[in-house]
Write an enzyme that holds these catalytic residues in place. Structure first.
Site, PDB file in Angstrom:
ATOM      1  N   ASP A 132      -4.388 -34.483 -22.223  1.00 55.81           N
ATOM      2  CA  ASP A 132      -5.510 -34.309 -21.123  1.00 55.81           C
ATOM      3  C   ASP A 132      -6.811 -34.455 -22.056  1.00 55.81           C
ATOM      4  O   ASP A 132      -7.123 -34.080 -23.010  1.00 55.81           O
ATOM      5  CB  ASP A 132      -5.527 -32.983 -20.723  1.00 55.81           C
ATOM      6  N   MET A 133      -7.979 -34.793 -21.127  1.00 55.06           N
ATOM      7  CA  MET A 133      -9.226 -34.996 -22.074  1.00 55.06           C
ATOM      8  C   MET A 133      -9.944 -33.853 -21.359  1.00 55.06           C
ATOM      9  O   MET A 133     -10.009 -33.604 -20.096  1.00 55.06           O
ATOM     10  CB  MET A 133      -9.588 -36.370 -21.493  1.00 55.06           C
ATOM     11  N   GLN A 161     -11.743 -40.318 -19.328  1.00 55.67           N
ATOM     12  CA  GLN A 161     -12.563 -40.152 -18.139  1.00 55.67           C
ATOM     13  C   GLN A 161     -13.583 -41.200 -17.968  1.00 55.67           C
ATOM     14  O   GLN A 161     -14.486 -41.590 -18.661  1.00 55.67           O
ATOM     15  CB  GLN A 161     -13.232 -38.927 -18.395  1.00 55.67           C
ATOM     16  N   ARG A 180      -3.942 -42.672 -19.378  1.00 60.97           N
ATOM     17  CA  ARG A 180      -4.337 -42.407 -17.769  1.00 60.97           C
ATOM     18  C   ARG A 180      -5.645 -42.237 -17.544  1.00 60.97           C
ATOM     19  O   ARG A 180      -6.636 -41.672 -18.257  1.00 60.97           O
ATOM     20  CB  ARG A 180      -3.736 -40.679 -17.812  1.00 60.97           C
ATOM     21  N   VAL A 182      -8.812 -41.437 -15.424  1.00 63.18           N
ATOM     22  CA  VAL A 182      -9.357 -40.430 -14.220  1.00 63.18           C
ATOM     23  C   VAL A 182     -10.777 -40.542 -14.102  1.00 63.18           C
ATOM     24  O   VAL A 182     -11.527 -41.219 -15.090  1.00 63.18           O
ATOM     25  CB  VAL A 182      -8.926 -38.809 -14.742  1.00 63.18           C
ATOM     26  N   GLY A 184     -12.852 -38.032 -14.027  1.00 60.18           N
ATOM     27  CA  GLY A 184     -13.524 -36.770 -14.753  1.00 60.18           C
ATOM     28  C   GLY A 184     -13.775 -35.613 -14.112  1.00 60.18           C
ATOM     29  O   GLY A 184     -14.484 -35.738 -13.121  1.00 60.18           O
ATOM     30  N   THR A 222      -5.890 -41.196  -9.699  1.00 57.51           N
ATOM     31  CA  THR A 222      -6.875 -41.005  -8.575  1.00 57.51           C
ATOM     32  C   THR A 222      -6.274 -40.961  -7.219  1.00 57.51           C
ATOM     33  O   THR A 222      -5.256 -41.304  -6.950  1.00 57.51           O
ATOM     34  CB  THR A 222      -7.759 -42.380  -8.805  1.00 57.51           C
ATOM     35  N   HIS A 223      -6.926 -40.117  -6.405  1.00 57.89           N
ATOM     36  CA  HIS A 223      -6.427 -40.131  -4.863  1.00 57.89           C
ATOM     37  C   HIS A 223      -7.272 -41.007  -4.307  1.00 57.89           C
ATOM     38  O   HIS A 223      -7.368 -40.754  -2.681  1.00 57.89           O
ATOM     39  CB  HIS A 223      -6.834 -38.633  -4.457  1.00 57.89           C
ATOM     40  N   ARG A 284     -11.766 -25.899 -10.923  1.00 55.19           N
ATOM     41  CA  ARG A 284     -12.057 -27.541 -11.101  1.00 55.19           C
ATOM     42  C   ARG A 284     -11.718 -28.375  -9.800  1.00 55.19           C
ATOM     43  O   ARG A 284     -12.237 -29.058  -9.300  1.00 55.19           O
ATOM     44  CB  ARG A 284     -11.394 -28.457 -12.342  1.00 55.19           C
ATOM     45  N   ALA A 287     -14.120 -27.378  -7.183  1.00 53.17           N
ATOM     46  CA  ALA A 287     -15.252 -28.193  -7.301  1.00 53.17           C
ATOM     47  C   ALA A 287     -15.176 -29.685  -7.051  1.00 53.17           C
ATOM     48  O   ALA A 287     -16.293 -30.249  -6.535  1.00 53.17           O
ATOM     49  CB  ALA A 287     -15.742 -28.142  -8.716  1.00 53.17           C
TER      50      ALA A 287
HETATM   51  P1  FDA Z   1     -12.557 -38.266  -5.738  1.00 51.91           P
HETATM   52  O1  FDA Z   1     -12.847 -37.237  -6.215  1.00 51.91           O
HETATM   53  O2  FDA Z   1     -13.646 -39.505  -5.430  1.00 51.91           O
HETATM   54  O3  FDA Z   1     -11.518 -38.291  -4.347  1.00 51.91           O
HETATM   55  C1  FDA Z   1     -11.066 -39.163  -3.571  1.00 51.91           C
HETATM   56  C2  FDA Z   1     -10.280 -38.515  -2.326  1.00 51.91           C
HETATM   57  O4  FDA Z   1      -9.190 -37.790  -2.912  1.00 51.91           O
HETATM   58  C3  FDA Z   1     -11.285 -37.505  -1.657  1.00 51.91           C
HETATM   59  O5  FDA Z   1     -11.872 -38.010  -0.787  1.00 51.91           O
HETATM   60  C4  FDA Z   1      -9.979 -36.594  -1.247  1.00 51.91           C
HETATM   61  O6  FDA Z   1      -9.362 -37.282   0.041  1.00 51.91           O
HETATM   62  C5  FDA Z   1      -8.913 -36.657  -2.292  1.00 51.91           C
HETATM   63  N1  FDA Z   1      -9.373 -35.630  -3.214  1.00 51.91           N
HETATM   64  C6  FDA Z   1      -9.811 -35.508  -4.469  1.00 51.91           C
HETATM   65  N2  FDA Z   1      -9.781 -34.674  -5.236  1.00 51.91           N
HETATM   66  C7  FDA Z   1      -9.275 -33.582  -3.963  1.00 51.91           C
HETATM   67  C8  FDA Z   1      -8.909 -32.023  -4.172  1.00 51.91           C
HETATM   68  N3  FDA Z   1      -9.220 -31.230  -5.464  1.00 51.91           N
HETATM   69  N4  FDA Z   1      -8.411 -31.583  -3.196  1.00 51.91           N
HETATM   70  C9  FDA Z   1      -8.191 -32.285  -2.064  1.00 51.91           C
HETATM   71  N5  FDA Z   1      -8.432 -33.511  -1.841  1.00 51.91           N
HETATM   72  C10 FDA Z   1      -8.747 -34.281  -2.914  1.00 51.91           C
HETATM   73  N6  FDA Z   1      -9.949 -34.850 -15.310  1.00 51.91           N
HETATM   74  C11 FDA Z   1     -10.355 -34.687 -16.684  1.00 51.91           C
HETATM   75  O7  FDA Z   1     -11.410 -34.437 -16.852  1.00 51.91           O
HETATM   76  N7  FDA Z   1      -9.221 -34.637 -17.672  1.00 51.91           N
HETATM   77  C12 FDA Z   1      -8.063 -34.733 -17.465  1.00 51.91           C
HETATM   78  O8  FDA Z   1      -7.357 -34.919 -18.431  1.00 51.91           O
HETATM   79  C13 FDA Z   1      -7.593 -34.833 -15.981  1.00 51.91           C
HETATM   80  N8  FDA Z   1      -6.107 -35.297 -15.861  1.00 51.91           N
HETATM   81  C14 FDA Z   1      -5.792 -35.564 -14.680  1.00 51.91           C
HETATM   82  C15 FDA Z   1      -4.495 -35.966 -14.460  1.00 51.91           C
HETATM   83  C16 FDA Z   1      -4.202 -36.507 -12.872  1.00 51.91           C
HETATM   84  C17 FDA Z   1      -2.719 -36.884 -13.014  1.00 51.91           C
HETATM   85  C18 FDA Z   1      -5.195 -36.525 -12.186  1.00 51.91           C
HETATM   86  C19 FDA Z   1      -4.858 -37.296 -10.613  1.00 51.91           C
HETATM   87  C20 FDA Z   1      -6.439 -36.192 -12.224  1.00 51.91           C
HETATM   88  C21 FDA Z   1      -6.756 -35.791 -13.458  1.00 51.91           C
HETATM   89  N9  FDA Z   1      -8.087 -35.254 -13.767  1.00 51.91           N
HETATM   90  C22 FDA Z   1      -8.448 -35.082 -15.165  1.00 51.91           C
HETATM   91  C23 FDA Z   1      -8.890 -34.876 -12.749  1.00 51.91           C
HETATM   92  C24 FDA Z   1     -10.030 -36.132 -12.334  1.00 51.91           C
HETATM   93  O9  FDA Z   1     -10.986 -36.447 -13.398  1.00 51.91           O
HETATM   94  C25 FDA Z   1     -10.660 -35.910 -10.923  1.00 51.91           C
HETATM   95  O10 FDA Z   1     -11.541 -34.993 -11.063  1.00 51.91           O
HETATM   96  C26 FDA Z   1      -9.674 -35.894  -9.766  1.00 51.91           C
HETATM   97  O11 FDA Z   1      -8.729 -36.610  -9.742  1.00 51.91           O
HETATM   98  C27 FDA Z   1     -10.469 -36.127  -8.565  1.00 51.91           C
HETATM   99  O12 FDA Z   1     -10.991 -37.709  -8.512  1.00 51.91           O
HETATM  100  P2  FDA Z   1     -10.344 -38.866  -7.664  1.00 51.91           P
HETATM  101  O13 FDA Z   1     -10.058 -39.754  -8.351  1.00 51.91           O
HETATM  102  O14 FDA Z   1      -9.297 -38.225  -6.869  1.00 51.91           O
HETATM  103  O15 FDA Z   1     -11.594 -39.088  -6.602  1.00 51.91           O
END
Ligand code: FDA
Length: 303
Positions: A132-133, A161, A180, A182, A184, A222-223, A284, A287
């Site tokens: 992870d980062m 990130q 991976r 992300v 961030g 990402t979601h 997180r 947030a």
């Molecule tokens: P964004 O936040 O723009 O969300 C897009 C859509 O996804 C939203 O509109 C909502 O529908 C849905 N969504 C997103 N987050 C949600 C939540 N918490 N609850 C409900 N719905 C939500 N970060 C990091 O700094 N270091 C790391 O090592 C990792 N590792 C990691 C692993 C994996 C497998 C994932 C999926 C994510 C991470 N992250 C991470 C977290 C990442 O940086 C980021 O904060 C989250 O994935 C949310 O960003 P999205 O890309 O989903 O987009």
């Protein structure tokens, strides 16, 4: 604003005591965390892999302050991997490791040694490890450990990130590795990171381009539907098939989307956190999305 407050709270011992002590917090935490024990993580793994998904399991914990806790965290991973081995899932069940949980801030050499043991146990199962980062002050040290690990375990991956200015160059450097990508999740200053969603999304696409056109294995975490669609089209342009990259999402977030992508033939991996040190991870997730805070408050009021 609310997001920044929650991220500040994620590092505050006072807020940790207050939130952890609230009644019903556990009920809300369960939405994002698979459980407290390795058995809970294994049960979630069986369920998710049984429905066609892959997993990466995170033993929750970060910023450990004593060597004993760091060694215990590494041992927790090793025994989890021993429990996974008989399931024969190979790299459908990998693990994610925060170096701060295995002692990076105390002694980088100890963190490397602990991470090495986890990589060796993962290899015994045919699985991989992804680092992870964490916040931007740790990126160089994490990439240094990655380089050292990859000498013996070239399959080791790392999270990059997109919000950090440096990440596009890091993606080019790492374009032969498992990466991976992300957006961030930490509160970063404007001196090192893009601040608006639009800027972060654009940076994410630039990083994706670098990874998809490289020779490594991009893990698109990402979601965000728009970025998922862009990743699919960049993969096609780069001549990548469904097995040449994967999507990743967090446990409890957009489970319907995870299932739909897998049903359409994509590789989808779910990040499954477990353990009792859930506070930083949970904050997180709150947030990232104000709606989660509303969900949290409703549960606390018993609605
Ligand atoms: P964004 O936040 O723009 O969300 C897009 C859509 O996804 C939203 O509109 C909502 O529908 C849905 N969504 C997103 N987050 C949600 C939540 N918490 N609850 C409900 N719905 C939500 N970060 C990091 O700094 N270091 C790391 O090592 C990792 N590792 C990691 C692993 C994996 C497998 C994932 C999926 C994510 C991470 N992250 C991470 C977290 C990442 O940086 C980021 O904060 C989250 O994935 C949310 O960003 P999205 O890309 O989903 O987009």
């Amino acid at each position: 604003m609310l997001g920044s407050l929650l991220l500040a709270g994620s590092r505050s011992p006072l807020a940790r005591r207050a939130v952890s002590g609230l009644p019903l917090t556990r009920k809300v935490v369960d939405r994002f965390v698979a459980g407290e024990s390795a058995a809970d993580a294994v049960a979630a793994t069986r369920r998710l892999t049984g429905s066609g998904l892959s997993v990466t399991i995170d033993h929750l914990g970060e910023e450990v302050r004593d060597p004993g806790t760091a060694v215990a965290a590494a041992k927790a991973y090793v025994s989890l991997l021993e429990e996974l081995r008989p399931l024969g899932l190979g790299d459908r069940a990998e693990v994610s490791v925060k170096l701060s949980a295995v002692g990076q801030a105390l002694d980088p050499g100890m963190a490397l040694e602990n991470a090495r043991q986890i990589c060796a146990a993962a290899r015994e199962c045919g699985a991989t490890v992804t680092l992870d980062m964490e916040d931007h002050t740790t990126v160089d040290a994490t990439l240094g450990v990655l380089r050292a690990l990859r000498e013996d375990f070239p399959e080791t991956g790392v999270a990059i990130q997109a919000y950090l200015f440096r990440s596009e160059a890091d993606c080019r450097d790492l374009a032969g590795s498992r990466v991976r990508l992300v957006k961030g999740a930490y509160a970063e200053p404007a001196s090192v990171a893009w601040q608006s969603k639009a800027e972060v999304d654009r940076a994410y696409v630039r990083c994706l381009r670098a990874l998809m056109s490289g020779t490594g294995y991009p893990m698109v975490a990402t979601h965000d539907d728009r970025l998922i669609a862009i990743a699919e089209s960049l993969a096609v342009s780069a001549g990548r098939g469904a097995g040449d990259y994967e999507f990743q999402m967090l446990y409890g977030i957009r489970a319907d989307r995870q299932a739909a992508l897998a049903a359409a033939g994509s590789r989808v991996r779910v990040y499954v956190p477990y353990g009792d040190d859930w506070y930083g991870y949970f904050m997180r997730r709150l947030a990232e999305r104000p709606a989660n805070v509303v969900f949290f408050l409703r549960a606390l009021r018993g609605k």
